[in-house]
Design an enzyme around this catalytic site. Structure first.
Site, short mmCIF file in Angstrom:
data_model
loop_
_atom_site.label_atom_id
_atom_site.label_comp_id
_atom_site.label_asym_id
_atom_site.label_seq_id
_atom_site.Cartn_x
_atom_site.Cartn_y
_atom_site.Cartn_z
N SER A 129 38.53 81.25 54.02
CA SER A 129 38.32 80.21 53.75
C SER A 129 39.24 79.96 53.85
O SER A 129 40.33 79.54 55.47
CB SER A 129 37.78 79.63 52.20
OG SER A 129 36.84 78.65 52.48
N ASP A 234 26.26 82.04 53.37
CA ASP A 234 27.51 81.06 52.80
C ASP A 234 26.87 79.70 52.93
O ASP A 234 26.55 79.08 54.38
CB ASP A 234 28.86 81.41 53.91
CG ASP A 234 29.84 80.83 53.05
OD1 ASP A 234 29.97 79.72 52.87
OD2 ASP A 234 30.61 81.43 53.32
N HIS A 262 29.88 82.58 50.21
CA HIS A 262 31.22 82.26 50.43
C HIS A 262 31.66 83.35 49.72
O HIS A 262 33.28 83.32 50.42
CB HIS A 262 31.87 80.83 49.58
CG HIS A 262 32.46 80.47 50.80
ND1 HIS A 262 32.46 80.57 51.98
CD2 HIS A 262 34.32 79.70 49.75
CE1 HIS A 262 33.88 79.73 52.03
NE2 HIS A 262 34.22 79.17 51.02
N1 TYC Z 1 37.41 75.91 52.19
C1 TYC Z 1 37.08 76.03 51.01
C2 TYC Z 1 37.68 77.51 50.68
O1 TYC Z 1 38.89 77.56 50.85
C3 TYC Z 1 36.16 76.36 50.61
C4 TYC Z 1 34.99 74.77 51.22
C5 TYC Z 1 34.17 74.97 52.46
C6 TYC Z 1 34.45 74.05 50.36
C7 TYC Z 1 33.45 74.01 52.99
C8 TYC Z 1 33.76 73.49 50.69
O2 TYC Z 1 32.54 71.99 52.34
C9 TYC Z 1 33.14 72.84 51.77
N2 TYC Z 1 37.79 77.34 49.63
#
Ligand code: TYC
Length: 282
Positions: A129, A234, A262
């Site tokens: 992420s 995801d 995710h």
């Molecule tokens: N990028 C976040 C992370 O590093 C995860 C995430 C993605 C959170 C999208 C909110 O709308 C979102 N875990």
């Protein structure tokens, strides 16, 4: 205090019981802090393999919250696994976390410098992420140091659709207990709430860049073999993101896990670890 046997002798570690390998393992485990770019960065290290890996956690993440099954399960004969807490996250506090417009580049420089400080000249990057964004930038900035790259749940730009998702998760009181509790245990409710809000603002800044770019223009500079993993289910990262990465990174493979969301590396840890080990050892 717990005493650990480490390759170079004995080390005494505080609070280390939870980081120890339980059951069968080639047991070396180490945790500590290194002074890097003006901050004290916390890291965990395990394994004795020639192939060093740096695990880069997601937003507000740390080795402890994000990579338990990787620190435990990745093959310790073949790999030396390091997981770090980016500045202001996990146990790399102080400082308080902030989100200047170059925060991903700053994390990338910190991760690269930590590995140099630990004595690893060439290594692979695994980033989840936000940590995947950091890993993409680090691989582009420092190709001579990076053997291979694995990213999942990551994006190179922020679209209007992403912005809507960020805003829908801004209010942490609406998060499920299961998602919120580990973060509140790590940070306390107030630091977590404030820092999460600051993260949403921080990532939203990129919509002011042309095409919402975070690191789009760097992707062609990534020369190492790269594996992009995506969870088909995801809900946070739409599939046009891994698609874009696989179209713009030169030496890339896309692997979709049909049931993955995710947190696919936690939920399907054995499958994920095997996939990554196979790719890294090819
Ligand atoms: N990028 C976040 C992370 O590093 C995860 C995430 C993605 C959170 C999208 C909110 O709308 C979102 N875990």
């Amino acid at each position: 205090m717990v005493v650990f046997v480490w390759r170079r002798g004995l080390r005494t570690l505080q609070n280390a019981a939870q980081r120890s390998c339980k059951g069968a393992c080639y047991c070396t485990a180490l945790a500590g802090k290194k002074s890097v770019n003006g901050v004290e960065l916390h890291y965990q290290q395990t394994g004795v393999g020639d192939h060093a890996l740096l695990l880069m956690p997601g937003a507000l993440g740390s080795g402890e919250t994000d990579f338990g099954p990787q620190l435990k399960g990745l093959d310790k004969k073949h790999f030396t696994v390091v997981a770090f807490d980016p500045r202001g996250y996990g146990r790399s506090r102080p400082p308080h976390r902030d989100f200047p417009s170059d925060f991903f580049h700053r994390d990338a420089r910190d991760g690269l410098q930590l590995m140099q400080t630990l004595g690893f000249g060439r290594f692979s990057l695994l980033g989840w992420s936000d940590g995947g964004i950091t890993a993409l930038i680090a691989a582009a900035l420092s190709p001579a140091n990076i053997r291979k790259l694995v990213v999942w749940g990551s994006n190179a730009y922020v679209s209007q659709e992403d912005l809507a998702i960020y805003n829908s998760v801004r209010d942490v009181s609406r998060w499920s207990e299961r998602m919120r509790r580990p973060m509140e245990e790590m940070y306390g409710a107030e630091y977590f709430r404030n820092t999460w809000g600051a993260w949403v603002d921080g990532i939203s800044q990129f919509t002011h860049n042309p095409r919402g770019s975070i690191c789009m223009e760097l992707l062609p500079q990534i020369s190492c073999p790269t594996l992009v993993v995506h969870g088909q289910k995801d809900p946070m990262v739409p599939s046009f993101h891994p698609q874009f990465l696989s179209e713009h990174i030169p030496n890339v493979r896309l692997h979709v896990m049909a049931e993955g969301k995710h947190n696919l590396h936690l939920r399907f840890a054995a499958e994920f670890n095997r996939l990554v080990e196979d790719f890294l050892q090819e």
